[in-house]
Each structure stands twice: as C-alpha cells, then as structure tokens.
Design a protein around this motif. Structure first.
Motif, PDB file in Angstrom:
ATOM      1  N   TYR A 135     158.100  21.394  44.486  1.00 11.24           N
ATOM      2  CA  TYR A 135     158.493  22.325  45.375  1.00 11.24           C
ATOM      3  C   TYR A 135     159.921  22.077  46.175  1.00 11.24           C
ATOM      4  O   TYR A 135     160.650  21.192  45.889  1.00 11.24           O
ATOM      5  CB  TYR A 135     157.470  22.158  46.807  1.00 11.24           C
ATOM      6  CG  TYR A 135     157.573  21.166  47.628  1.00 11.24           C
ATOM      7  CD1 TYR A 135     158.470  21.384  48.786  1.00 11.24           C
ATOM      8  CD2 TYR A 135     157.228  19.941  47.457  1.00 11.24           C
ATOM      9  CE1 TYR A 135     158.649  20.414  49.634  1.00 11.24           C
ATOM     10  CE2 TYR A 135     157.618  18.983  48.433  1.00 11.24           C
ATOM     11  CZ  TYR A 135     158.193  19.149  49.638  1.00 11.24           C
ATOM     12  OH  TYR A 135     158.376  18.089  50.598  1.00 11.24           O
ATOM     13  N   GLU A 193     162.134  23.948  49.502  1.00 10.94           N
ATOM     14  CA  GLU A 193     162.285  24.760  50.657  1.00 10.94           C
ATOM     15  C   GLU A 193     163.531  25.053  51.307  1.00 10.94           C
ATOM     16  O   GLU A 193     164.795  24.340  50.902  1.00 10.94           O
ATOM     17  CB  GLU A 193     161.548  23.462  51.682  1.00 10.94           C
ATOM     18  CG  GLU A 193     162.309  22.389  52.233  1.00 10.94           C
ATOM     19  CD  GLU A 193     161.470  21.499  52.958  1.00 10.94           C
ATOM     20  OE1 GLU A 193     161.631  21.975  54.347  1.00 10.94           O
ATOM     21  OE2 GLU A 193     160.629  20.547  52.784  1.00 10.94           O
ATOM     22  N   LEU A 203     154.837  30.317  50.082  1.00 12.10           N
ATOM     23  CA  LEU A 203     154.838  31.381  49.079  1.00 12.10           C
ATOM     24  C   LEU A 203     154.671  31.009  47.806  1.00 12.10           C
ATOM     25  O   LEU A 203     155.358  29.989  47.161  1.00 12.10           O
ATOM     26  CB  LEU A 203     156.269  32.036  48.957  1.00 12.10           C
ATOM     27  CG  LEU A 203     156.916  33.105  50.277  1.00 12.10           C
ATOM     28  CD1 LEU A 203     158.125  33.204  50.056  1.00 12.10           C
ATOM     29  CD2 LEU A 203     155.812  33.898  50.881  1.00 12.10           C
ATOM     30  N   HIS A 245     153.995  31.751  43.513  1.00 11.51           N
ATOM     31  CA  HIS A 245     154.325  32.296  42.518  1.00 11.51           C
ATOM     32  C   HIS A 245     153.221  33.040  41.809  1.00 11.51           C
ATOM     33  O   HIS A 245     152.045  32.683  41.543  1.00 11.51           O
ATOM     34  CB  HIS A 245     155.421  31.693  41.709  1.00 11.51           C
ATOM     35  CG  HIS A 245     155.098  30.715  41.165  1.00 11.51           C
ATOM     36  ND1 HIS A 245     154.438  30.726  40.005  1.00 11.51           N
ATOM     37  CD2 HIS A 245     154.972  29.234  41.301  1.00 11.51           C
ATOM     38  CE1 HIS A 245     154.085  29.605  39.450  1.00 11.51           C
ATOM     39  NE2 HIS A 245     154.502  28.598  40.347  1.00 11.51           N
ATOM     40  N   GLY A 285     158.346  28.964  41.825  1.00 10.81           N
ATOM     41  CA  GLY A 285     158.828  29.161  43.167  1.00 10.81           C
ATOM     42  C   GLY A 285     160.146  29.772  43.368  1.00 10.81           C
ATOM     43  O   GLY A 285     160.585  30.605  44.206  1.00 10.81           O
ATOM     44  N   GLU A 286     160.826  29.713  42.048  1.00 11.57           N
ATOM     45  CA  GLU A 286     162.097  30.396  42.345  1.00 11.57           C
ATOM     46  C   GLU A 286     162.379  31.642  42.106  1.00 11.57           C
ATOM     47  O   GLU A 286     163.302  32.558  42.628  1.00 11.57           O
ATOM     48  CB  GLU A 286     163.193  29.814  41.184  1.00 11.57           C
ATOM     49  CG  GLU A 286     163.649  28.337  41.268  1.00 11.57           C
ATOM     50  CD  GLU A 286     164.482  27.952  40.238  1.00 11.57           C
ATOM     51  OE1 GLU A 286     165.692  26.940  40.747  1.00 11.57           O
ATOM     52  OE2 GLU A 286     164.464  28.185  39.050  1.00 11.57           O
ATOM     53  N   TRP A 335     160.907  33.589  44.334  1.00  9.57           N
ATOM     54  CA  TRP A 335     161.037  34.167  45.670  1.00  9.57           C
ATOM     55  C   TRP A 335     162.530  33.915  46.034  1.00  9.57           C
ATOM     56  O   TRP A 335     163.015  34.732  47.014  1.00  9.57           O
ATOM     57  CB  TRP A 335     160.097  33.432  46.746  1.00  9.57           C
ATOM     58  CG  TRP A 335     158.777  33.497  46.240  1.00  9.57           C
ATOM     59  CD1 TRP A 335     157.928  32.757  45.595  1.00  9.57           C
ATOM     60  CD2 TRP A 335     157.904  34.792  46.227  1.00  9.57           C
ATOM     61  NE1 TRP A 335     156.752  33.283  45.568  1.00  9.57           N
ATOM     62  CE2 TRP A 335     156.701  34.357  45.837  1.00  9.57           C
ATOM     63  CE3 TRP A 335     158.420  35.954  46.812  1.00  9.57           C
ATOM     64  CZ2 TRP A 335     155.639  35.476  45.982  1.00  9.57           C
ATOM     65  CZ3 TRP A 335     157.256  36.934  46.680  1.00  9.57           C
ATOM     66  CH2 TRP A 335     156.084  36.787  46.174  1.00  9.57           C
ATOM     67  N   ALA A 381     162.580  34.841  50.067  1.00 10.74           N
ATOM     68  CA  ALA A 381     162.908  33.433  50.809  1.00 10.74           C
ATOM     69  C   ALA A 381     163.999  33.283  51.614  1.00 10.74           C
ATOM     70  O   ALA A 381     163.881  32.836  52.956  1.00 10.74           O
ATOM     71  CB  ALA A 381     163.126  32.407  49.710  1.00 10.74           C
ATOM     72  N   VAL A 430     160.957  28.058  54.732  1.00 14.55           N
ATOM     73  CA  VAL A 430     160.016  28.665  53.641  1.00 14.55           C
ATOM     74  C   VAL A 430     159.579  27.547  52.546  1.00 14.55           C
ATOM     75  O   VAL A 430     160.646  26.788  51.938  1.00 14.55           O
ATOM     76  CB  VAL A 430     160.767  29.633  53.019  1.00 14.55           C
ATOM     77  CG1 VAL A 430     160.211  30.442  51.797  1.00 14.55           C
ATOM     78  CG2 VAL A 430     161.289  30.731  54.022  1.00 14.55           C
ATOM     79  N   LEU A 476     158.173  26.670  48.783  1.00 17.12           N
ATOM     80  CA  LEU A 476     158.056  27.231  47.466  1.00 17.12           C
ATOM     81  C   LEU A 476     157.543  26.308  46.553  1.00 17.12           C
ATOM     82  O   LEU A 476     158.225  25.336  45.906  1.00 17.12           O
ATOM     83  CB  LEU A 476     159.459  27.854  46.957  1.00 17.12           C
ATOM     84  CG  LEU A 476     160.126  28.659  47.817  1.00 17.12           C
ATOM     85  CD1 LEU A 476     161.356  29.250  47.296  1.00 17.12           C
ATOM     86  CD2 LEU A 476     159.338  30.053  48.272  1.00 17.12           C
ATOM     87  N   ASP A 528     155.655  24.934  42.799  1.00 23.54           N
ATOM     88  CA  ASP A 528     155.431  25.305  41.446  1.00 23.54           C
ATOM     89  C   ASP A 528     154.266  24.784  41.157  1.00 23.54           C
ATOM     90  O   ASP A 528     153.756  23.523  40.953  1.00 23.54           O
ATOM     91  CB  ASP A 528     156.644  24.449  40.623  1.00 23.54           C
ATOM     92  CG  ASP A 528     158.102  25.307  40.655  1.00 23.54           C
ATOM     93  OD1 ASP A 528     158.108  26.502  41.312  1.00 23.54           O
ATOM     94  OD2 ASP A 528     158.939  24.813  40.323  1.00 23.54           O
TER      95      ASP A 528
END
Length: 251
Positions: A19, A21, A30, A32, A38-39, A41, A47, A57, A59, A61
C-alpha cells in the motif's frame, strides 16, 4: 504522477501486501479496479486532491496486482479473499474513523467489506451497476481473455481492448484468473445506513444499471463522461468524489 514509497501490511494468510499513502488527517481508503493498482488514484489526481484538503489517503494494491505478490497457487485465492485483505488492512492500520471508496472491482470489495462488518463513515462506489454487483467473478469477457492468455492462446479480436488493459498491468494472467474466481455474488443487497455515492460512466454499457443500484442502496447517483475504462480518470469523477468525501471532513 507522484512517486510514493511502498509499505506492507500482513494479510490474514500471512501474505505481505502493498500500500501507499499520501497526506495527513481523516483516512480515506481507495480501492482500485481489476488489472489496475492503487497508483491509478495518483494518475487521476484524486489522491492528491484529497490530500490537499486534509485527508490521509490510503491506496492498497490487491493481491495479484501492482506491487503486491502475484501467487499462482489457488490456495492463495479462497472465496472473498480480497475482502479479507481489506478488513485486515483496516484492522492493522488501526482505522476506526475512515471513509471508503472503490472503482469497479474495488467498489465490489468496498461494498462487500461493509456487508461483512466494516463501518466506514461513508462509501463511494464507482463503475458498478446492480447486475454486476449481484454476480460472481466467473464467466464474461474478462474470464475468457484471461483464460486465453493463461493458456497461451490468441485473444479474439472482439476482446482486444480488454486484453490491452490486462496487459498494461504486466500481471500474471493466471493470478488474475484466480482473483476473479475468488469474487462472490452479492444477491441480497439492502439499503445502507451510511452516506453513499454511486458514480458510473455515461458510456459504460456494462454497468448502465448504476442508478438502480443507487436506489437500492439509498445512495446518491452521478453519471460522468467516459466508458468503464476511462470514467474513473475523468475530471468530473474526481470532482464528484472530492465533494462527496469533503462533506464529512476538512473543508
């Protein structure tokens, strides 16, 4: 796109998942979409805009995606495993007051987390309609394309766009196929008791029943430009998400 360091959290089966942040303040998790990470966002700008407004935030994976491990052992993908991972993520990071959002597969996981006991303050569900939420992960073009790729067969020209988006991730199609098999149906959906927003692309033919989903969940509904693959990156999607999360957070 901002480059962020990758952190790890431990799933319930011991797998170390990735992950990132950004920002400080009220947490927003968030999730995906399928074949993404997650990238996504970060690329869309959501983000960064949330972080600028005083949010932390987060994010993650999914397993089989991004910087997370991509095992091709079926034992690593029991039913609902992505939801197990999402619940473990919230627990390990000590998230008690947080908002939750997801797009496509991420929206399925987010809603399923709530069904299984997660208590976010609000939830955003992007790129999903009622029928898609109610069926499992088997069948359909994704299953067909991944099966062909996993077996080394040529993809049908009609599935070229789907194959393109799968190829962008560079993930193991065998792992992605196992991710799909882990997705369980959600046939017994009911009204939510937290603020919710459903956002679907106006050209997303596969999820054209987003508004019926919103009515069933007593959620707000918004249509934004784009098809399923592009709507989450539309400025209108980002603007709708920022407004929604900021309603219960820093102004």
């Amino acid at each position: 796109m901002i480059e962020l360091p990758v952190h790890r959290f431990r799933a319930r089966d011991g797998l170390e998942l990735a992950y990132r942040e950004l920002g400080e303040g009220t947490p927003v998790v968030l999730l995906h979409g399928f074949t993404s990470s997650g990238e996504a966002w970060l690329r869309s700008g959501l983000a960064e805009q949330l972080a600028e407004r005083g949010f932390r935030v987060l994010l993650a994976d999914f397993r089989g995606h991004g910087a997370s491990p991509q095992p091709d052992d079926p034992a690593c993908y029991p039913p609902d495993v992505l939801v197990d991972d999402g619940l473990a993520f919230a627990e390990q990071l000590g998230l008690t007051e947080y908002a939750l959002g997801g797009y496509s597969l991420g929206a399925r996981v987010a809603l399923r987390m709530v069904v299984r006991g997660a208590r976010p303050s609000r939830i955003l569900l992007g790129g999903q309609g009622l029928a898609a939420m109610q069926r499992g992960g088997g069948g359909g073009p994704l299953h067909r394309v991944l099966t062909a790729l996993a077996e080394g067969r040529t993809v049908d020209p009609a599935d070229a766009q789907t194959a393109h988006w799968i190829g962008r991730l560079g993930a193991d199609p065998r792992a992605l196929l196992l991710v799909l098999h882990s997705v369980v149906p959600m046939r017994e959906l009911a009204a939510l008791n937290i603020p919710a927003l459903v956002v679907v692309g106006s050209e997303d033919e596969g999820h054209a029943d987003g508004e019926p989903l919103a009515r069933l969940l007593t959620a707000e509904f918004a249509a934004v430009p784009g098809n399923h693959y592009g709507a989450s990156a539309a400025p209108e999607f980002t603007a709708a998400a920022v407004r929604f999360f900021a309603d219960e957070g820093p102004q």
